[in-house]
Enzyme design. Structure first.
Site, PDB file in Angstrom:
ATOM      1  CB  CYS A   1      53.895  66.366  66.495  1.00 48.52           C
ATOM      2  SG  CYS A   1      53.492  66.405  68.073  1.00 48.52           S
TER       3      CYS A   1
ATOM      4  CG  PHE B   1      63.883  70.518  65.553  1.00 53.79           C
ATOM      5  CD1 PHE B   1      63.234  71.762  65.535  1.00 53.79           C
ATOM      6  CD2 PHE B   1      63.463  69.598  64.699  1.00 53.79           C
ATOM      7  CE1 PHE B   1      62.280  72.225  64.442  1.00 53.79           C
ATOM      8  CE2 PHE B   1      62.652  69.736  63.566  1.00 53.79           C
ATOM      9  CZ  PHE B   1      61.976  70.995  63.498  1.00 53.79           C
TER      10      PHE B   1
ATOM     11  NE  ARG C   1      68.236  69.262  62.815  1.00 51.47           N
ATOM     12  CZ  ARG C   1      69.207  68.598  62.258  1.00 51.47           C
ATOM     13  NH1 ARG C   1      70.341  69.063  62.721  1.00 51.47           N
ATOM     14  NH2 ARG C   1      68.704  67.485  61.706  1.00 51.47           N
TER      15      ARG C   1
HETATM   16  P1  NAD Z   1      64.132  63.503  63.720  1.00 52.65           P
HETATM   17  O1  NAD Z   1      63.600  61.922  63.675  1.00 52.65           O
HETATM   18  O2  NAD Z   1      65.148  63.983  62.604  1.00 52.65           O
HETATM   19  O3  NAD Z   1      65.138  63.398  65.425  1.00 52.65           O
HETATM   20  C1  NAD Z   1      64.596  62.995  66.367  1.00 52.65           C
HETATM   21  C2  NAD Z   1      65.913  62.590  67.231  1.00 52.65           C
HETATM   22  O4  NAD Z   1      66.324  61.355  66.649  1.00 52.65           O
HETATM   23  C3  NAD Z   1      66.826  63.388  67.437  1.00 52.65           C
HETATM   24  O5  NAD Z   1      67.420  63.284  68.722  1.00 52.65           O
HETATM   25  C4  NAD Z   1      68.020  62.930  66.518  1.00 52.65           C
HETATM   26  O6  NAD Z   1      69.126  63.214  66.883  1.00 52.65           O
HETATM   27  C5  NAD Z   1      67.614  61.457  66.462  1.00 52.65           C
HETATM   28  N1  NAD Z   1      68.069  61.017  65.175  1.00 52.65           N
HETATM   29  C6  NAD Z   1      68.002  61.633  63.830  1.00 52.65           C
HETATM   30  N2  NAD Z   1      68.279  60.866  62.845  1.00 52.65           N
HETATM   31  C7  NAD Z   1      68.707  59.520  63.322  1.00 52.65           C
HETATM   32  C8  NAD Z   1      69.025  58.396  62.820  1.00 52.65           C
HETATM   33  N3  NAD Z   1      69.261  58.372  61.580  1.00 52.65           N
HETATM   34  N4  NAD Z   1      69.491  57.292  63.752  1.00 52.65           N
HETATM   35  C9  NAD Z   1      69.313  57.427  65.009  1.00 52.65           C
HETATM   36  N5  NAD Z   1      68.838  58.519  65.735  1.00 52.65           N
HETATM   37  C10 NAD Z   1      68.512  59.750  64.707  1.00 52.65           C
HETATM   38  O7  NAD Z   1      62.970  64.611  64.212  1.00 52.65           O
HETATM   39  P2  NAD Z   1      63.193  65.999  64.525  1.00 52.65           P
HETATM   40  O8  NAD Z   1      63.444  66.601  62.972  1.00 52.65           O
HETATM   41  O9  NAD Z   1      64.174  66.526  65.509  1.00 52.65           O
HETATM   42  O10 NAD Z   1      61.552  66.215  64.725  1.00 52.65           O
HETATM   43  C11 NAD Z   1      60.540  66.403  64.314  1.00 52.65           C
HETATM   44  C12 NAD Z   1      59.764  65.231  64.019  1.00 52.65           C
HETATM   45  O11 NAD Z   1      59.129  64.943  65.114  1.00 52.65           O
HETATM   46  C13 NAD Z   1      58.426  65.790  63.074  1.00 52.65           C
HETATM   47  O12 NAD Z   1      58.374  64.292  62.186  1.00 52.65           O
HETATM   48  C14 NAD Z   1      57.424  65.560  64.126  1.00 52.65           C
HETATM   49  O13 NAD Z   1      56.090  65.374  63.657  1.00 52.65           O
HETATM   50  C15 NAD Z   1      58.087  64.776  65.153  1.00 52.65           C
HETATM   51  N6  NAD Z   1      57.240  64.963  66.260  1.00 52.65           N
HETATM   52  C16 NAD Z   1      56.460  64.125  67.036  1.00 52.65           C
HETATM   53  C17 NAD Z   1      55.703  64.348  67.982  1.00 52.65           C
HETATM   54  C18 NAD Z   1      54.811  63.306  68.651  1.00 52.65           C
HETATM   55  O14 NAD Z   1      54.383  63.202  69.718  1.00 52.65           O
HETATM   56  N7  NAD Z   1      54.251  62.369  67.900  1.00 52.65           N
HETATM   57  C19 NAD Z   1      55.986  65.304  68.843  1.00 52.65           C
HETATM   58  C20 NAD Z   1      57.013  66.277  68.489  1.00 52.65           C
HETATM   59  C21 NAD Z   1      57.522  66.027  66.949  1.00 52.65           C
END
Ligand code: NAD
Length: 499
Positions: A281, A149, A177
């Site tokens: 992140c 998100f 979201r």
């Molecule tokens: P999230 O892991 O909750 O969701 C990411 C994606 O996975 C979404 O599309 C969501 O629909 C899907 N998802 C969520 N739960 C799932 C499940 N149980 N099974 C399968 N798919 C599922 O992450 P978020 O809250 O959207 O984003 C924040 C996180 O992303 C933070 O931990 C942040 O550090 C990380 N992030 C990392 C980077 C990077 O490049 N390393 C960049 C941006 C964000």
């Protein structure tokens, strides 16, 4: 109230599963829209359409594909204000920050305008008598992106631009979201001349994600999100024979040496710690001053700067420093972690738990929070808070500060503030973190380098964007060709050297 379905075969379509998720306005807490959650059969149908469209797209010459990227870049610039507004409305970040989100994605599109030069193969002339070898980079077929998100424009753009310019079709499953911007991006791609079906947006939750992981036609999965989900997706995708690159969470440390410019370090910590409400992140969430004198000098400068931060809805204008968190659950979790920090003995110097904004009492706001004397056993150190919370962990020496950073399970970004080039070089060379800033707090590399963390911040072996992305989204085919002028001996039965 609006409804968002999917983007299939060049147009918006309604969802058929009967399942939807609410889209909230994080500043007010109101439901402003609904997004469809795809079923497995909807996902499979989208993949079949993408596979059919990919054949023609993959056979289109790379320069023509690059021209679609050129037009697409132009259209993103044309619609920058609209994209930023839609992004802020669902995510909550300020308009200048939303424009930055689009801009850092656009920069990857710009590199992909030159994709043909990155797609060139290799050639060996006369590798043996009359024998030439050449290696081609060919598209994988249908690939998928699953995105978080917190950067609803930038991260989809990081994935789709190299994937499409390399000749693949892509299924994008954005965060449920804030799904509006990925849908707008799909429309812009179509306006730019991308054939129908080559880029499909399938909105959804775990059901759609699992359908992606289990669909045999999908050759590769690029994920960005939290570490537990990254690890899950990497395991299941690779077990099913797909390529996978899965980027996870972070806990980014910034070391402040006694010789650093303290005002600049304090400015950097405030911007990198609290910008976008800490929902980045690459946010700096841990300040590591070396020596108590450095710590005191920072506290003296940080507290007044933190007290001056303006928190509010994006509609309040450009002088707002950051907005609300994305959901009520995120807000409650962050407040709970702040409480744990107090209970576990950290010294709270700014407490954002009781932040209230008149007219926005139901918004998901948390005020800026600053802890001193944080220790590694505390939950506020161990957890990725993903909120406007800066923790200070004091260390006595550079080696102790380096060890703290290296012992942390995450390895996305890190920074050092110092006036000494030798210390900076030593840090950059030894630290086990993927992206390093020297007097630079958020070292997100430019689009012609690559982005990727180490340790629990990334699963897989290639980075996002830049040359690595073209390796990820293509596979190599190597041809050994022989022309028989002068070779007339008949068959050869042994596997042997060419010379
Ligand atoms: P999230 O892991 O909750 O969701 C990411 C994606 O996975 C979404 O599309 C969501 O629909 C899907 N998802 C969520 N739960 C799932 C499940 N149980 N099974 C399968 N798919 C599922 O992450 P978020 O809250 O959207 O984003 C924040 C996180 O992303 C933070 O931990 C942040 O550090 C990380 N992030 C990392 C980077 C990077 O490049 N390393 C960049 C941006 C964000």
């Amino acid at each position: 109230m609006y409804e968002i379905g999917h983007f299939i075969d060049g147009k918006r379509v309604a969802g058929k599963s009967g399942r939807t998720a609410d889209i909230f306005n994080p500043a007010t807490g109101e439901v402003q829209g609904k997004v469809a959650l795809a079923s497995t059969s909807e996902l499979d149908a989208a993949v079949a359409a993408a596979a059919a469209a990919q054949i023609g797209w993959g056979a289109t010459n790379p320069q023509r594909r690059a021209r679609v990227m050129m037009k697409f870049g132009e259209l993103i610039n044309r619609d920058m204000d609209k994209l930023a507004e839609a992004l802020s409305r669902e995510h909550g970040k300020t308009i200048p920050d939303a424009k930055g989100d689009v801009q850092r994605g656009l920069e990857v599109v710009e590199v992909c305008m030159g994709a043909p030069s990155l797609l060139k193969g290799e050639y060996t002339d006369s590798g043996g008598p009359g024998i030439d070898l050449y290696s081609m980079r060919q598209p994988l077929g249908v690939v998928a992106g699953i995105t978080p998100f917190n950067f609803p424009a930038m991260i989809p753009l990081w994935k789709l631009a190299p994937a499409l310019s390399a000749g693949n079709a892509m299924i994008m499953k954005p965060s449920e979201r804030d799904p509006s911007v990925p849908m707008m991006i799909a429309e812009l791609l179509q306006e730019a001349g991308l054939p129908d079906g080559v880029f499909q947006v399938v909105n959804g939750d775990k059901e759609a994600v699992d359908a992606i992981l289990d669909n045999d036609a999908i050759q590769a999965v690029g994920f960005v999100g939290s570490t537990p989900i990254a690890q899950y997706i990497y395991s299941r995708a690779t077990a099913n024979g797909k390529r996978a690159q899965c980027f996870g969470g972070a806990k980014n440390h910034m070391i402040i040496m006694p010789d650093a410019d303290m005002d600049k370090a304090a400015d950097a910590l405030v911007g990198a710690g609290f910008g976008a409400a800490g929902e980045r992140c690459m946010a700096i969430s841990v300040a590591v001053p070396v020596g108590d004198k450095t710590a005191e000098a920072l506290v003296e400068r940080l507290v007044p700067r933190i007290e001056k931060l303006k928190v509010g809805p994006y509609t309040a204008g450009a002088d707002i420093d950051y907005g609300p968190l994305v959901t009520r659950a995120a807000m409650e979790r962050v407040k709970g972690l702040i409480t744990s920090g107090v209970e576990q003995g950290a010294k709270i110097l700014a407490d954002g738990r009781n932040f209230r904004l008149q007219g926005y009492e139901n918004g998901y706001f948390v005020g800026p929070t600053f802890f001193d004397h944080v220790e590694p056993h505390m939950d506020i150190y161990k957890e990725e808070i993903f909120g406007p919370v800066l923790s200070m962990v004091r260390r006595k020496s550079y080696e102790d500060a380096l060890k703290l950073t290296m012992d942390n399970p995450y390895g996305n970004g890190t920074a050092i503030f110092t006036a000494d080039g030798d210390t900076a070089r030593d840090f950059a060379s030894r630290v086990n973190v993927g992206m390093v800033g020297i007097n630079f707090p958020i070292p997100v590399p430019l689009s012609y380098h690559t982005f990727g963390g180490w340790k629990k911040s990334a699963f897989g072996d290639l980075n996002q964007y830049g040359p690595d992305a073209f390796r990820f989204y293509t596979r190599t085919k190597t041809v050994t060709a022989r022309w028989f002028s002068g070779i007339k001996e008949g068959g050869e039965f042994h596997f042997k050297a060419m010379d």
